[in-house]
Design a protein around this motif. Structure first.
Motif, PDB file in Angstrom:
ATOM      1  N   LYS A  93     -42.060  -3.248  59.595  1.00 53.06           N
ATOM      2  CA  LYS A  93     -42.325  -1.908  59.071  1.00 53.06           C
ATOM      3  C   LYS A  93     -42.169  -0.818  60.124  1.00 53.06           C
ATOM      4  O   LYS A  93     -41.878   0.313  59.800  1.00 53.06           O
ATOM      5  N   CYS A 110     -47.184   1.659  66.332  1.00 47.79           N
ATOM      6  CA  CYS A 110     -47.645   0.263  66.385  1.00 47.79           C
ATOM      7  C   CYS A 110     -46.754  -0.651  67.218  1.00 47.79           C
ATOM      8  O   CYS A 110     -45.529  -0.635  67.097  1.00 47.79           O
ATOM      9  N   CYS A 139     -43.767  -8.283  61.734  1.00 48.14           N
ATOM     10  CA  CYS A 139     -43.722  -7.101  60.876  1.00 48.14           C
ATOM     11  C   CYS A 139     -42.419  -6.352  61.088  1.00 48.14           C
ATOM     12  O   CYS A 139     -41.965  -6.196  62.220  1.00 48.14           O
ATOM     13  N   VAL A 174     -46.949  -4.011  67.051  1.00 46.56           N
ATOM     14  CA  VAL A 174     -46.848  -5.348  66.453  1.00 46.56           C
ATOM     15  C   VAL A 174     -45.405  -5.811  66.186  1.00 46.56           C
ATOM     16  O   VAL A 174     -45.062  -6.956  66.492  1.00 46.56           O
ATOM     17  N   TYR A 190     -50.182  -4.057  53.408  1.00 47.91           N
ATOM     18  CA  TYR A 190     -49.466  -2.795  53.546  1.00 47.91           C
ATOM     19  C   TYR A 190     -49.366  -2.193  52.148  1.00 47.91           C
ATOM     20  O   TYR A 190     -48.821  -2.826  51.231  1.00 47.91           O
ATOM     21  N   CYS A 236     -44.253   1.071  61.890  1.00 46.02           N
ATOM     22  CA  CYS A 236     -45.080   2.278  61.919  1.00 46.02           C
ATOM     23  C   CYS A 236     -44.923   2.842  63.336  1.00 46.02           C
ATOM     24  O   CYS A 236     -44.925   2.062  64.305  1.00 46.02           O
TER      25      CYS A 236
HETATM   26 FE1  F3S Z   1     -46.672  -3.389  60.729  1.00 44.82          FE
HETATM   27 FE2  F3S Z   1     -48.166  -2.288  62.599  1.00 44.82          FE
HETATM   28 FE3  F3S Z   1     -47.455  -0.878  60.533  1.00 44.82          FE
HETATM   29  S1  F3S Z   1     -48.294  -4.358  61.873  1.00 44.82           S
HETATM   30  S2  F3S Z   1     -47.334  -2.328  58.869  1.00 44.82           S
HETATM   31  S3  F3S Z   1     -46.049  -1.728  62.049  1.00 44.82           S
HETATM   32  S4  F3S Z   1     -49.464  -0.935  61.458  1.00 44.82           S
END
Ligand code: F3S
Ligand code: SAH
Length: 456
Positions: free
Chosen positions: A166, A171, A164, A173, A246, A168
């Motif tokens: 993004k 997060c 990912c 990830v 998303y 956030c």
């Molecule tokens: Fe990615 Fe985590 Fe946001 S997986 S879209 S950074 S919630």
């Protein structure tokens, strides 16, 4: 002699998929499944780092496994020692820390290295210290891992996208799974065809940000919408789902797929996280509350029976009572049929962990309970509203009671029915005649014993 492998998966569906790929790549080098860690020569914990609790669970499980490992050595000093491995997102995020905190662990390796597993196991046999691999290799693991197999299942996961970009602010990830990557369309179609040939009727396409899928095709790239339309043509494949999406990446082609592809099930997990714009902004989400409302409206126009589920975080830093009320209002307005909701958990290294205005645990707890009451009530209302209808249910196994089968409705509800085993693997029309908080009860429709009611 054949060796035994035990894998425990924590967290998301992608870990479930990954664990199977690990088992598949270890099978040719002699590892067969073990029923319990006590019976295993190799134990892999496929871990989750998303919230503190998930990560801490790993260390407590490791404590127990250490005892099993030591008991085996004391029972028979000549026996080959058990190999203990930590994979997944905790391994990626805390590799060195695991080696220090739990030096009895033999292997620590991140999510992008699973194709190197046979070689790592061989190294662990020779090594005295811990084998550590938390690289993000240049090559794609998918080019080297065996495809998913049906193995008698009727519903299967298929990872199409991973990672990912993004970020956030809450997060982990993007740090643990790495940059966004889409598998080429040919690879996905091949895997899906093999699954369908093996009897799989329903596929759930997986990705951390699955609707930003853009896989290389023979000519150009396909979006997720295009991929879904093509998958729907595969013989035997009756149902397609995808997760997780998303909101800001839902595009025209995906909306068109919801409108035009009947195999795409009318159920969508579309995490909103919060109903307050200030919180969404601090979360670095690229949608406001009204963007989400408009998107849901558009999707429902395309597919009027679309049922929605979502993820929510309460007690994000700076979240006020008023912000939380805006989340409650959004939930009341949209109406979700299911949801995952969490107390904000500060994760080391993420920007939100360093934000001022961290919310009291007691406040988080109260907000979570209030939100979950509303979400549970909505789920119950939806289940109740299904009573009296006839739904096509993919019956994929036996239930707990004799003569009972269990399956999934188009809206992901678990459905119980008294039906003959011959219907396992079929999509049957069922009359819904009872609703529970988390499941539905049904009878075969229209009349018990008739063959015509089996749609599939
Ligand atoms: Fe990615 Fe985590 Fe946001 S997986 S879209 S950074 S919630
Ligand atoms: N798109 C991702 C979602 C990431 S994790 C995927 O499916 O792979 C799933 C959910 O966990 C998020 O939607 C969010 O609601 C929750 N979550 C993530 N980080 C969190 C944190 N630090 N504290 C509490 N909940 C969190």
């Amino acid at each position: 002699m054949a060796k035994k492998l035990y894998i425990k998966s924590y967290g998301c569906q992608m870990n479930v998929y990954d664990s199977e790929r690990m088992a598949d790549i270890l099978a040719p080098v002699g590892y067969a499944p073990a029923a319990s860690p006590e019976d295993a020569d190799l134990v892999i914990l496929n871990t989750c780092h998303i919230r503190e609790k998930a990560a801490e669970k790993v260390y407590s499980d490791l404590g127990r496994l250490r005892l099993i490992k030591e008991e085996r050595i004391s029972a028979d000093a000549a026996a080959e020692p058990m190999i203990l491995a930590v994979a997944g997102c905790v391994a990626q995020a805390e590799g060195e820390e695991i080696v220090n905190r739990a030096p009895f662990v033999d292997m620590v390796f991140g999510p992008q290295t699973y194709h190197r597993l046979p070689e790592m196991v061989a190294r662990a046999h020779r090594a005295t210290g811990t084998v550590l691999d938390t690289d993000f290799p240049a090559e794609s693991k998918f080019d080297h891992l065996p495809d998913a197999k049906a193995k008698g299942r009727f519903s299967a996961f298929l990872t199409v996208q991973e990672g990912c970009d993004k970020f956030c602010s809450f997060c982990v990830v993007p740090y643990t799974r790495g940059a966004e990557f889409s598998r080429p369309t040919g690879q996905v179609l091949d895997e899906a065809r093999q699954l369908a040939e093996g009897g799989v009727r329903e596929i759930t396409l997986l990705g951390q940000n699955v609707n930003n899928y853009h896989g290389a095709a023979a000519a150009g790239e396909w979006s997720l919408g295009r991929l879904i339309a093509e998958l729907a043509d595969i013989d035997g494949l009756e149902r397609i789902r995808y997760t997780t999406s998303y909101p800001a990446d839902v595009d025209e082609e995906l909306i068109a797929a919801h409108r035009d592809v009947p195999a795409l099930m009318p159920y969508l997990h579309l995490p909103v996280q919060s109903g307050a714009d200030t919180v969404l902004k601090a979360m670095n989400r690229r949608h406001g509350a009204d963007d989400y409302r408009r998107l849901v409206e558009t999707l429902r126009r395309a597919r009027p029976d679309l049922a929605l589920s979502s993820d929510f975080i309460v007690g994000f830093p700076g979240e006020t009572d008023k912000d939380f009320q805006e989340t409650m209002d959004l939930v009341a307005e949209i109406g979700f049929v299911g949801a995952y909701s969490f107390k904000y958990s500060p994760r080391p290294g993420t920007p939100a962990a360093a934000l001022p205005g961290q919310v009291d645990e007691a406040v988080k707890k109260r907000r979570l309970a209030e939100l979950q009451d509303l979400l549970n009530a909505q789920q119950r209302t939806f289940n109740d509203a299904c009573v009296g209808s006839v739904l096509p249910v993919l019956l994929d196994g036996r239930g707990r009671h004799p003569g009972q089968l269990i399956g999934r409705s188009p809206f992901m509800q678990a459905v119980h029915v008294s039906a003959p085993d011959a219907l396992i693997g079929e999509i049957a029309e069922l009359s819904i005649d009872g609703a529970h908080p988390n499941s539905l009860a049904a009878t075969l429709a229209p009349a018990a014993g008739s063959e015509e009611r089996v749609v599939a």
